[in-house]
Structures are given as C-alpha cells and as structure tokens.
Design a protein around this motif. Structure first.
Motif, PDB file in Angstrom:
ATOM      1  N   UNK A   2       0.821  -1.205   0.000  1.00 30.44           N
ATOM      2  CA  UNK A   2       0.000   0.000   0.000  1.00 30.44           C
ATOM      3  C   UNK A   2       0.858   1.259   0.000  1.00 30.44           C
ATOM      4  N   UNK A   3       2.058   1.170   0.591  1.00 30.02           N
ATOM      5  CA  UNK A   3       2.952   2.315   0.613  1.00 30.02           C
ATOM      6  C   UNK A   3       3.777   2.413  -0.661  1.00 30.02           C
ATOM      7  N   UNK A   4       4.105   1.276  -1.258  1.00 25.79           N
ATOM      8  CA  UNK A   4       4.991   1.242  -2.419  1.00 25.79           C
ATOM      9  C   UNK A   4       4.327   1.819  -3.670  1.00 25.79           C
ATOM     10  N   UNK A   5       3.072   1.449  -3.931  1.00 28.27           N
ATOM     11  CA  UNK A   5       2.400   1.898  -5.162  1.00 28.27           C
ATOM     12  C   UNK A   5       2.276   3.426  -5.216  1.00 28.27           C
ATOM     13  N   UNK A   6       1.779   4.098  -4.164  1.00 31.10           N
ATOM     14  CA  UNK A   6       1.749   5.573  -4.211  1.00 31.10           C
ATOM     15  C   UNK A   6       3.137   6.177  -4.373  1.00 31.10           C
ATOM     16  N   UNK A   7       4.139   5.529  -3.770  1.00 29.40           N
ATOM     17  CA  UNK A   7       5.517   6.008  -3.875  1.00 29.40           C
ATOM     18  C   UNK A   7       5.995   5.944  -5.321  1.00 29.40           C
ATOM     19  N   UNK A   8       5.686   4.857  -6.017  1.00 30.62           N
ATOM     20  CA  UNK A   8       6.069   4.699  -7.422  1.00 30.62           C
ATOM     21  C   UNK A   8       5.384   5.756  -8.288  1.00 30.62           C
ATOM     22  N   UNK A   9       4.084   5.953  -8.052  1.00 31.25           N
ATOM     23  CA  UNK A   9       3.341   6.930  -8.841  1.00 31.25           C
ATOM     24  C   UNK A   9       3.872   8.349  -8.622  1.00 31.25           C
ATOM     25  N   UNK A  10       4.175   8.682  -7.377  1.00 31.51           N
ATOM     26  CA  UNK A  10       4.701  10.013  -7.075  1.00 31.51           C
ATOM     27  C   UNK A  10       6.080  10.207  -7.703  1.00 31.51           C
ATOM     28  N   UNK A  11       6.910   9.147  -7.674  1.00 32.62           N
ATOM     29  CA  UNK A  11       8.232   9.208  -8.298  1.00 32.62           C
ATOM     30  C   UNK A  11       8.105   9.432  -9.800  1.00 32.62           C
ATOM     31  N   UNK A  12       7.149   8.753 -10.422  1.00 34.75           N
ATOM     32  CA  UNK A  12       6.921   8.912 -11.859  1.00 34.75           C
ATOM     33  C   UNK A  12       6.490  10.316 -12.216  1.00 34.75           C
ATOM     34  N   UNK A  13       5.569  10.873 -11.434  1.00 31.40           N
ATOM     35  CA  UNK A  13       5.101  12.242 -11.704  1.00 31.40           C
ATOM     36  C   UNK A  13       6.242  13.249 -11.587  1.00 31.40           C
ATOM     37  N   UNK A  14       7.041  13.089 -10.544  1.00 33.65           N
ATOM     38  CA  UNK A  14       8.165  14.001 -10.327  1.00 33.65           C
ATOM     39  C   UNK A  14       9.155  13.923 -11.483  1.00 33.65           C
ATOM     40  N   UNK A 191      15.487   8.416 -14.379  1.00 37.57           N
ATOM     41  CA  UNK A 191      15.030   9.393 -13.394  1.00 37.57           C
ATOM     42  C   UNK A 191      13.958   8.794 -12.482  1.00 37.57           C
ATOM     43  N   UNK A 192      13.012   8.084 -13.070  1.00 38.30           N
ATOM     44  CA  UNK A 192      11.944   7.461 -12.270  1.00 38.30           C
ATOM     45  C   UNK A 192      12.540   6.443 -11.296  1.00 38.30           C
ATOM     46  N   UNK A 193      13.421   5.586 -11.810  1.00 36.03           N
ATOM     47  CA  UNK A 193      14.032   4.555 -10.956  1.00 36.03           C
ATOM     48  C   UNK A 193      14.858   5.178  -9.846  1.00 36.03           C
ATOM     49  N   UNK A 194      15.623   6.240 -10.181  1.00 35.32           N
ATOM     50  CA  UNK A 194      16.478   6.872  -9.183  1.00 35.32           C
ATOM     51  C   UNK A 194      15.655   7.516  -8.069  1.00 35.32           C
ATOM     52  N   UNK A 195      14.632   8.279  -8.458  1.00 30.95           N
ATOM     53  CA  UNK A 195      13.803   8.938  -7.453  1.00 30.95           C
ATOM     54  C   UNK A 195      13.040   7.900  -6.623  1.00 30.95           C
ATOM     55  N   UNK A 196      12.591   6.844  -7.285  1.00 31.28           N
ATOM     56  CA  UNK A 196      11.896   5.772  -6.574  1.00 31.28           C
ATOM     57  C   UNK A 196      12.839   5.081  -5.583  1.00 31.28           C
ATOM     58  N   UNK A 197      14.072   4.810  -6.033  1.00 30.90           N
ATOM     59  CA  UNK A 197      15.061   4.172  -5.159  1.00 30.90           C
ATOM     60  C   UNK A 197      15.331   5.025  -3.927  1.00 30.90           C
TER      61      UNK A 197
END
Length: 312
Positions: A2-14, A191-197
């Motif tokens: 539940x925490x990971x999915x919003x985190x991925x979406x927010x990383x993608x938007x950024x 960029x998405x992977x880095x921010x997500x990491x």
C-alpha cells in the motif's frame, strides 16, 4: 504494498515533470545550437585552435574535440570520438589522457539544467578545465607512462569537420533539437528509478544510516545531511539520476543553491559506475587504459571538489 504503489506513482510524476518542463527545453536549445556549430565547422576549429596548447598535457587534437563534446553536449557524446581514436592508431597513452579528462569534466546534460536552478556555470567550466588538465597530466606523465602504451601514431592530426548533407540552418537546428528530445526521453526511466530508489531508501531508514556514518565528514565540510542523497545516488546510478534527486531536494527546500554548488565539484562528472561502464565501451584499446585513466580522474575530481568547497 500500500505504501509502495503511491511512492512509485509520485516518483513517476516528479520525474516526468522534470523531464518535460526543465530538461527538455534546455537540451533542445543546447543541442540545436551545438548541431549548428558542428555543421559549420566551429567545433572542429576550436579543437584545432586549442590542440597545440593541450598537447602539453597529453591531450591530442581528437581529445580536444571530446572535451568540447562533453562540456556542451552530453556525457555520452565523446564516445564516438574515443571510438575513432581507438581505431585510428592513436597511442594508448594519449587515449588514456583523453579518457581521464572526459571522466573528470562536468557533463552538459546535467550542468545546463541545474544552471537553470542556480548552479554557477562559470565556476563549473573553470573547475572542469583545471581538474581535467590535472587528470590528463597525471595520467599521461605518471599512470600511463609505460613504453608499451607509446604505440601507434604519436603525431597530432588536425580535426576535420564533418561534411553532412546540405541542409538549411533551421533543418540543422531541428535535427539537433530532436537529438535533445531523444536524450531527455531516454533519461526518463532512469530518473523514475532513481527517485523511486531514493524514496524507498528513505522509507526503510537506509538513508538515515548512511547519513549517520558520514556525519563527521559532512560536519567537517559544512554540508547538510540532505547532501548525502545526491552524492550516493550519483556514484550508484550516475549523473542523470543525481540531477533528478537534486532537483527534487531543491524543490523541497532540503538543499540550497549554495549546497548544490559546494558538492558540484565531486558530484557532477561521469566518473561513476554507470558513466565509466558506458564510456569505456568505445573500444578495446580504451578499455585497456581504463585503470590508468580512472586513477588520473580520481585526482582531477578531488581537485575540482576542493576548489568548489573553497570558492563557495
């Protein structure tokens, strides 16, 4: 989960916001101008003009062309030049010096977007040149000073401008702009992977642990704890990923422009796992001198880092 999915979406938007509204305009304009200068022979003229001076530091004419490419195009632009040097009989000692300076210099695809948010462009160029010449000299006269590497052609040949198909100025600039778009688009996944990491590391508390370990060094250098993120990201995932994390921290107010300029000497260069792996893929002879070049680059980056800490 539940925490990971919003985190991925927010990383993608950024990451997409950065790519579309900051990176793309800067890279399109810069690549359009550089494509025009290259087509008109200006880059080749500059390389030939500087070649006699830089030859003292072990950098051949083609090496000067590689320097211009990384400073004003992107970190991957010199690969084609190194590939030519690998095949045209250039002495491995000269290739080593060129590789060292390329690994030390600041790459345009990171510098110009960050300049839009406060990175001092003049200081970056100055420290790049100073650190690059130190790296090239250390490599040519020390680390690569082996008789077996004095093979090949020792003469310095003039760099010839490419002769593309006749096109109008707008067509040439359009081609350059399209190359800029390709670079930006290809950087989005990283960029998405880095921010997500980074967000995952924050969530798990790993960043706090790394910050605690580095706290004495950070205190000595008068750097905030937030500086750990871009530095760690840079050496693990490369300069583009570091840029994405840095822009996010600046937007959050966790990192100031002064902090960015202080860490820039150490953090903005292709001397990392990703950068080295990509650049030495230019050819067999380039890979053979990689160790000597990396030793020289380490000295050059250290000089750059110290200069930034003293200036800012």
């Amino acid at each position: 989960m539940e925490q990971i999915v919003p985190l991925i979406l927010e990383s993608g938007r950024t990451a997409v916001d950065m790519a579309l509204y900051l990176l793309m305009p800067v890279m399109v304009v810069m690549l359009a101008l550089m494509k025009l200068l290259e087509a008109k022979g200006v880059l080749a003229f500059i390389a030939n003009l500087l070649s006699p001076l830089l030859r003292i530091f072990g950098i051949p004419g083609m090496g000067v062309f590689a320097i211009v490419k990384i400073l004003f195009v992107s970190f991957s632009a010199p690969i084609a030049t190194l590939a030519v040097m690998d095949k045209d009989g250039t002495a491995r000692r000269s290739i080593a010096a060129t590789l060292a300076v390329v690994l030390t210099l600041s790459q345009a695809n990171v510098v110009f977007p960050l300049a839009a948010v406060g990175l001092d462009l003049g200081v970056m160029m100055l420290t790049s040149v100073v650190g690059g010449l130190v790296a090239a000299s250390a490599t040519y006269y020390w680390f690569a000073r082996q008789p077996v590497w004095d093979d090949g052609d020792q003469k310095d040949h003039a760099v010839e401008a490419e002769k593309p198909e006749p096109k109008s100025i707008m067509q040439i600039m359009s081609d350059g702009g399209q190359e800029g778009i390709k670079i930006v688009i290809s950087s989005i996944p990283l960029l998405i992977l880095a921010i997500c990491l980074v967000n995952v590391l924050k969530l798990t508390g790993a960043i706090e642990g790394i910050t605690w370990l580095l706290s004495p060094l950070l205190e000595l250098l008068a750097l905030p704890e937030a500086a750990v993120l871009p530095i760690v990201t840079k050496f693990i995932a490369g300069g583009t990923a570091m840029m994405g994390v840095t822009l996010d921290l600046l937007d959050q107010g966790a990192l100031t422009v002064t902090d960015l300029n202080r860490i820039a000497g150490f953090a903005i260069n292709p001397f990392d796992v990703v950068g080295v792996a990509i650049i030495i893929s230019a050819g067999k002879r380039v890979r053979q001198v990689a160790k000597a070049a990396m030793l020289g680059a380490a000295i050059g980056v250290l000089v750059r880092g110290v200069l930034h800490l003293l200036i800012f």
